[in-house]
Design a protein around this motif. Structure first.
Motif, PDB file in Angstrom:
ATOM      1  N   ARG A   1       0.866  -1.180   0.000  1.00  0.00           N
ATOM      2  CA  ARG A   1       0.000   0.000   0.000  1.00  0.00           C
ATOM      3  C   ARG A   1       0.899   1.226   0.000  1.00  0.00           C
TER       4      ARG A   1
ATOM      5  N   ILE B   1      -4.464   6.820  -1.252  1.00  0.00           N
ATOM      6  CA  ILE B   1      -3.738   5.554  -1.058  1.00  0.00           C
ATOM      7  C   ILE B   1      -3.983   4.660  -2.268  1.00  0.00           C
TER       8      ILE B   1
ATOM      9  N   PHE C   1      -9.345  -7.291   0.685  1.00  0.00           N
ATOM     10  CA  PHE C   1      -8.266  -6.323   0.904  1.00  0.00           C
ATOM     11  C   PHE C   1      -8.847  -4.951   1.219  1.00  0.00           C
TER      12      PHE C   1
ATOM     13  N   THR D   1      -7.696  -0.522   1.590  1.00  0.00           N
ATOM     14  CA  THR D   1      -6.698   0.555   1.487  1.00  0.00           C
ATOM     15  C   THR D   1      -6.546   1.279   2.825  1.00  0.00           C
ATOM     16  N   ASN D   2      -7.380   0.932   3.790  1.00  0.00           N
ATOM     17  CA  ASN D   2      -7.332   1.595   5.094  1.00  0.00           C
ATOM     18  C   ASN D   2      -6.073   1.144   5.844  1.00  0.00           C
ATOM     19  N   THR D   3      -5.141   2.058   6.030  1.00  0.00           N
ATOM     20  CA  THR D   3      -3.852   1.694   6.626  1.00  0.00           C
ATOM     21  C   THR D   3      -3.957   1.419   8.135  1.00  0.00           C
TER      22      THR D   3
ATOM     23  N   LEU E   1      -6.049  -0.700   9.241  1.00  0.00           N
ATOM     24  CA  LEU E   1      -6.513  -2.087   9.294  1.00  0.00           C
ATOM     25  C   LEU E   1      -5.503  -2.997   8.608  1.00  0.00           C
ATOM     26  N   PRO E   2      -5.516  -4.283   8.949  1.00  0.00           N
ATOM     27  CA  PRO E   2      -4.645  -5.222   8.230  1.00  0.00           C
ATOM     28  C   PRO E   2      -4.955  -5.189   6.729  1.00  0.00           C
ATOM     29  N   LEU E   3      -3.923  -5.389   5.928  1.00  0.00           N
ATOM     30  CA  LEU E   3      -4.086  -5.310   4.473  1.00  0.00           C
ATOM     31  C   LEU E   3      -5.144  -6.279   3.958  1.00  0.00           C
TER      32      LEU E   3
ATOM     33  N   LYS F   1     -17.735  -5.904   5.237  1.00  0.00           N
ATOM     34  CA  LYS F   1     -18.094  -5.339   3.933  1.00  0.00           C
ATOM     35  C   LYS F   1     -17.908  -3.824   3.877  1.00  0.00           C
TER      36      LYS F   1
ATOM     37  N   VAL G   1     -12.701  -5.264   0.350  1.00  0.00           N
ATOM     38  CA  VAL G   1     -13.225  -5.641  -0.968  1.00  0.00           C
ATOM     39  C   VAL G   1     -12.673  -7.025  -1.308  1.00  0.00           C
ATOM     40  N   ILE G   2     -13.547  -7.931  -1.725  1.00  0.00           N
ATOM     41  CA  ILE G   2     -13.102  -9.295  -2.056  1.00  0.00           C
ATOM     42  C   ILE G   2     -12.420  -9.319  -3.418  1.00  0.00           C
TER      43      ILE G   2
END
Lengths: 205, 211
Positions: free
Chosen positions: A131, A155, B77, B79-81, B83-85, B138, B142-143
């Motif tokens: 990321r 991001i 996955f 994009t929120n840093t 949270l875990p990737l 959700k 995103v899956i």
């Protein structure tokens, strides 16, 4: 009289064939049931980027190649260019419009990432699985509504960033991932991209 | 769908005229497993009507594959840093099937004994329903390459062998049948296959009328 009509029809058919003959649509769009108007998040080479801009679905145009006279039409380009004496800049340009409004703006969303002068294709591949936070020190997003440009930060996550070492003339590869960006008045959310990159659209050596 | 129904109508119309000498009702039950994926197996029940002609039997069959749930995991996955990737997205696929088929039962061995072997061939309509559900965050995730619910109805063919033992008031049978999936491509990149079932059924043939 009949002969004239026949000739005109033949000429029209020939022109149609020359303009559209063998055009291949290389974009595959699969609706995401969790996000109305957006494509699924994939890494299989569907050649599409879609996102919400202030909750309205925006997606890239279809990739069309192989026409006899019409030029190839790509939805994304990746290129590196000079920025200043210390840095270059890697630019990803996505071309599209709001869903169902083909001529709407913005017609282009770009990501500009500052990279070292030595940045090459293997450095691009090293982004896979990472990321990247795009802020004033690392780069910027651009929402382009001609002649206006709005810059933003956000991001990007590269689920896939690869190149094909077997290609001799030019560079080919693949990239997929997720994007979020804030342009101030415009919020880019739920962005997802998945592209096969052909040599005609991938300019990183 | 219209084309499929038209083909089925033609198939029925072209069947030989039913001047049968014996009618049987044949309830059966069994187990089916997909030939193209070891994950899919289900219980099935059905009933068929057999019209006995001079040299073979014509069959009309309905069969139900009862819903069965299979579990899987996909990856989601963000994009929120903060949270875990990535995180696992729990997936359940509930599969069920329904078939309507016209078939033929041809005797291979056992003309003068109580034990007989038959070749069976069916053509008809198969409906497969694969309901996909996910459990994950959700809001933030995103899956990647998500699966999708697919409901498909199409023509199919099948064939197999049957052992039958004649009893005083009916016939007991065991059959092994290999079936194609419903014809037609799925225009979505699903990770699973439409079932191409191999079925083992046990049934009883009840004599209904005699000319």
């Amino acid at each position: 009289m009949k002969l004239k009509i026949h000739k005109a029809a033949s000429a029209g058919l020939l022109a149609f064939t020359l303009f559209t003959g063998c055009v291949k649509n290389k974009t595959r769009f699969f609706d995401d049931p969790q996000a109305s108007g957006l494509g699924i998040f994939s890494n299989t080479g569907n050649n599409v980027f879609s996102c919400y801009l202030n909750n309205a679905a925006w997606r890239t145009e279809a990739r069309e190649t192989g026409g006899i006279i019409l030029q190839n039409n790509f939805e994304v380009y990746v290129r590196k260019q000079y920025f200043d004496s210390l840095r270059d800049i890697l630019i990803i340009d996505w071309y599209g419009s709001y869903f169902g409004e083909p001529n709407s703006s913005p017609d282009q969303i770009s990501l500009n990432i500052y990279v070292p002068k030595t940045f090459g294709i293997s450095d691009f591949a090293a982004w896979q699985g990472k990321r990247l936070t795009i802020d004033s020190s690392t780069g910027y997003f651009v929402s382009q509504t001609n002649p206006n440009f709005i810059n933003g930060y956000g991001i990007i996550y590269f689920n896939m960033a690869t190149f094909d070492p077997t290609i001799v003339n030019g560079v080919a590869g693949r990239m997929s991932g997720l994007v979020e960006a804030d342009f101030g008045t415009i919020k880019l959310t739920s962005g997802r991209f998945d592209h096969n990159l052909e040599p005609a659209q991938f300019f990183v050596q | 769908m219209k084309r499929t129904l038209s083909l089925l109508l033609v198939m029925v119309v072209l069947s030989p005229k039913l001047s049968f000498s014996q009618l049987y009702i044949e309830p059966f039950a069994g187990y089916q497993r997909s030939q193209n994926s070891s994950n899919y197996n289900m219980l099935n029940t059905g009933v068929q009507v057999a019209f006995k002609l001079k040299v073979y039997e014509i069959l009309g069959q309905v069969q139900r594959g009862w819903p069965q749930t299979f579990n899987g995991v996909d990856e989601a996955f963000t994009t929120n840093t903060f949270l875990p990737l990535s995180m696992p997205a729990q997936k359940t696929i509930t599969t069920s099937a329904f078939t309507f088929a016209i078939g033929h039962r041809l005797k291979l061995f056992g003309k003068k004994t109580k034990n007989s072997f038959f070749l069976k061939l069916y053509t008809g309509l198969m409906s497969q329903n694969n309901v996909v559900k996910y459990q994950y965050d959700k809001t933030n995730y995103v899956i990647l390459n998500p699966d999708k619910t697919i409901d498909r109805t199409g023509l199919f063919i099948s064939g197999g062998f049957e052992y039958m033992r004649s009893l005083k008031n009916g016939r007991l049978f065991i059959d092994l049948n290999f079936s194609s999936p419903p014809i037609g491509s799925v225009k979505y990149p699903i990770s699973y296959h439409l079932m191409s079932p191999v079925t083992l059924n046990v049934g009883y043939s009840i004599k209904i009328s005699k000319k």
